[in-house]
Enzyme design. Structure first.
Site, PDB file in Angstrom:
ATOM      1  N   LYS A  51       0.925  -1.205   0.027  1.00  0.00           N
ATOM      2  CA  LYS A  51      -0.205  -0.015  -0.063  1.00  0.00           C
ATOM      3  C   LYS A  51       0.988   1.416  -0.092  1.00  0.00           C
ATOM      4  CE  LYS A  51      -3.646   2.406   2.787  1.00  0.00           C
ATOM      5  NZ  LYS A  51      -4.352   1.973   3.829  1.00  0.00           N
TER       6      LYS A  51
ATOM      7  N   ARG B 168     -10.625  10.008   1.838  1.00  0.00           N
ATOM      8  CA  ARG B 168     -10.310  10.668   3.519  1.00  0.00           C
ATOM      9  C   ARG B 168     -11.660  11.468   3.727  1.00  0.00           C
ATOM     10  NH1 ARG B 168      -3.886  11.322   2.965  1.00  0.00           N
ATOM     11  NH2 ARG B 168      -3.523   9.126   2.892  1.00  0.00           N
TER      12      ARG B 168
ATOM     13  N   ARG C 116       1.565  10.055   6.372  1.00  0.00           N
ATOM     14  CA  ARG C 116       1.616   8.365   6.220  1.00  0.00           C
ATOM     15  C   ARG C 116       2.769   7.903   5.918  1.00  0.00           C
ATOM     16  NH1 ARG C 116      -4.834   8.030   5.694  1.00  0.00           N
ATOM     17  NH2 ARG C 116      -5.299   8.264   7.624  1.00  0.00           N
TER      18      ARG C 116
ATOM     19  N   GLU D  63       7.670  -6.515   0.883  1.00  0.00           N
ATOM     20  CA  GLU D  63       6.305  -6.225   1.664  1.00  0.00           C
ATOM     21  C   GLU D  63       5.361  -7.449   1.316  1.00  0.00           C
ATOM     22  OE1 GLU D  63       5.256  -4.635   3.961  1.00  0.00           O
ATOM     23  OE2 GLU D  63       6.358  -2.742   4.046  1.00  0.00           O
TER      24      GLU D  63
ATOM     25  N   LYS E  56      -2.387  -1.285  -3.772  1.00  0.00           N
ATOM     26  CA  LYS E  56      -2.999  -0.142  -3.489  1.00  0.00           C
ATOM     27  C   LYS E  56      -2.439   1.039  -3.777  1.00  0.00           C
ATOM     28  CE  LYS E  56      -6.435   1.903  -0.606  1.00  0.00           C
ATOM     29  NZ  LYS E  56      -7.206   2.090   0.553  1.00  0.00           N
TER      30      LYS E  56
ATOM     31  N   SER F 180      -9.950   5.984  -4.449  1.00  0.00           N
ATOM     32  CA  SER F 180     -11.039   7.059  -4.762  1.00  0.00           C
ATOM     33  C   SER F 180     -10.628   7.983  -5.768  1.00  0.00           C
ATOM     34  CB  SER F 180     -11.225   7.677  -3.271  1.00  0.00           C
ATOM     35  OG  SER F 180      -9.803   8.193  -2.846  1.00  0.00           O
TER      36      SER F 180
HETATM   37 ZN    ZN Z   1      -5.612   3.671   8.120  1.00  0.00          ZN
END
Ligand code: ZN
Length: 362
Positions: free
Chosen positions: A234, A244, A256, A272, A287, A313
């Site tokens: 991700k 969001r 993040r 990962e 993603k 989104s």
């Molecule tokens: Zn989260």
């Protein structure tokens, strides 16, 4: 054999021939439809930046789930907008949490529909980060975000007081998203969702070791048969913007990047994914989808577990906005975007177009 013996256009001449030789096909059973569940009754509030996507109260989510199922889409993934947020993400793991309520209601009304539960803490944390936030000794901030990113202005009501404390931490760049302590909350959330009837646990937080922690907790709670679909690769992405708003989960300070992946790294994405599989992930996800089709293709090449991709989104919002301006053909671009994800190698597609694409394919 070259031209004129070979003429590739021969196989493009009619729709029947094109259909015969088509390499990649879309079917609704590849789709997962995201639902955003909020408190209240009879609530159906459109997300401003995602036309056609709604915050739904439990009763409305059930209605939506019925429709999704009737269109041949086999699964929904649930996100929650809790009544209250705090610093231990109570709403994520509470027995009567909003997603738990929705899962129970959908399971009993539409038993044939698979329910995925997104497991993260950001929607339930007052600060909007995906793990526990802790002050770090000055100059030793492990998970601190880049200082170049301006803190987001506090917009929401009750968050304000909690935010002031965090704003100070942010100013000093001395906070940390604590990895190991967050695992416990993620594991607790997963068990709580499984108890509520969620069929597939989908952790999206990007903490290290969360798949192992969740697998262990599920097994200890007798959910040995509940699969994990991990958001394995991700990326920290600008394409999440509209989500969001939909999930009211924007971090109130920083960003993040200390836990989600750097968009430049495909080899790290493979690490990962490998580590999530090693920890017990049954399925993996990349993603966002369209800006990371090469990552999907590389993952497909290298790993033999079912592979999902999340058309996020921002991907949806871009298509919708351009279509509304008459700049592109909506349905054509929708289908082209989905087929590209499939062609790259994802067999499961999480998409806000699940219903419309299923209709188009019917
Ligand atoms: Zn989260």
């Amino acid at each position: 054999m070259a031209f004129p013996i070979t003429r590739l256009r021969r196989l493009r001449r009619t729709e029947a021939i094109r259909n015969l030789v088509r390499e990649t096909r879309l079917t609704p059973d590849a789709f997962v439809y995201p639902l955003f569940v909020c408190p209240g009754e009879d609530v159906r509030k459109e997300v401003r930046s995602m036309p056609g996507v709604f915050n739904l109260s439990v009763d409305q989510a059930v209605k939506e789930a019925r429709e999704v199922h009737s269109l041949g889409v086999p699964s929904v993934i649930l996100f929650g907008l809790p009544e209250k947020k705090d610093e231990v993400a109570t709403g994520a793991w509470a027995e009567n949490g909003i997603v738990q309520q929705a899962a129970r209601a959908i399971k009993s009304a539409v038993p044939g529909l698979m329910i995925m539960g997104d497991v993260c803490l950001c929607e339930y944390m007052s600060h909007g980060h995906c793990g526990i936030v802790k002050a770090a000794p000055l100059g030793k901030s492990l998970g601190a975000a880049a200082r170049t990113v301006a803190p987001k202005v506090v917009t929401a009501r009750s968050k304000k007081k909690a935010m002031n404390e965090f704003a100070v931490l942010y100013e000093q760049s001395s906070y940390e998203i604590v990895n190991d302590a967050s695992l416990e909350l993620l594991a607790r959330t997963s068990v709580s969702l499984a108890k509520a009837g969620v069929d597939i646990i989908a952790p999206s937080d990007m903490m290290d070791g969360r798949v192992a922690a969740i697998r262990k907790a599920l097994d200890e709670a007798d959910f040995t048969n509940t699969p994990i679909l991990s958001y394995a690769a991700k990326f920290a992405s600008g394409f999440y913007g509209p989500f969001r708003e939909a999930a009211d989960s924007a971090p109130q300070f920083g960003d993040r990047r200390s836990y989600q992946m750097d968009g430049a790294n495909v080899r790290e994405a493979m690490r990962e994914i490998a580590s999530d599989i090693e920890e017990g992930a049954d399925m993996i996800m990349v993603k966002p989808a369209m800006p990371y089709l090469d990552v999907i293709a590389a993952a497909r090449e290298r790993f033999d577990v079912p592979l999902a991709a999340y058309q996020v989104s921002g991907e949806y919002a871009m298509i919708e906005a351009a279509a509304r301006n008459g700049w592109i053909e909506r349905e054509r671009v929708m289908m082209e975007s989905l087929i590209s994800i499939r062609r790259a190698g994802a067999s499961i597609i999480l998409t806000y177009y699940a219903k419309d694409a299923a209709r188009a394919l019917a």
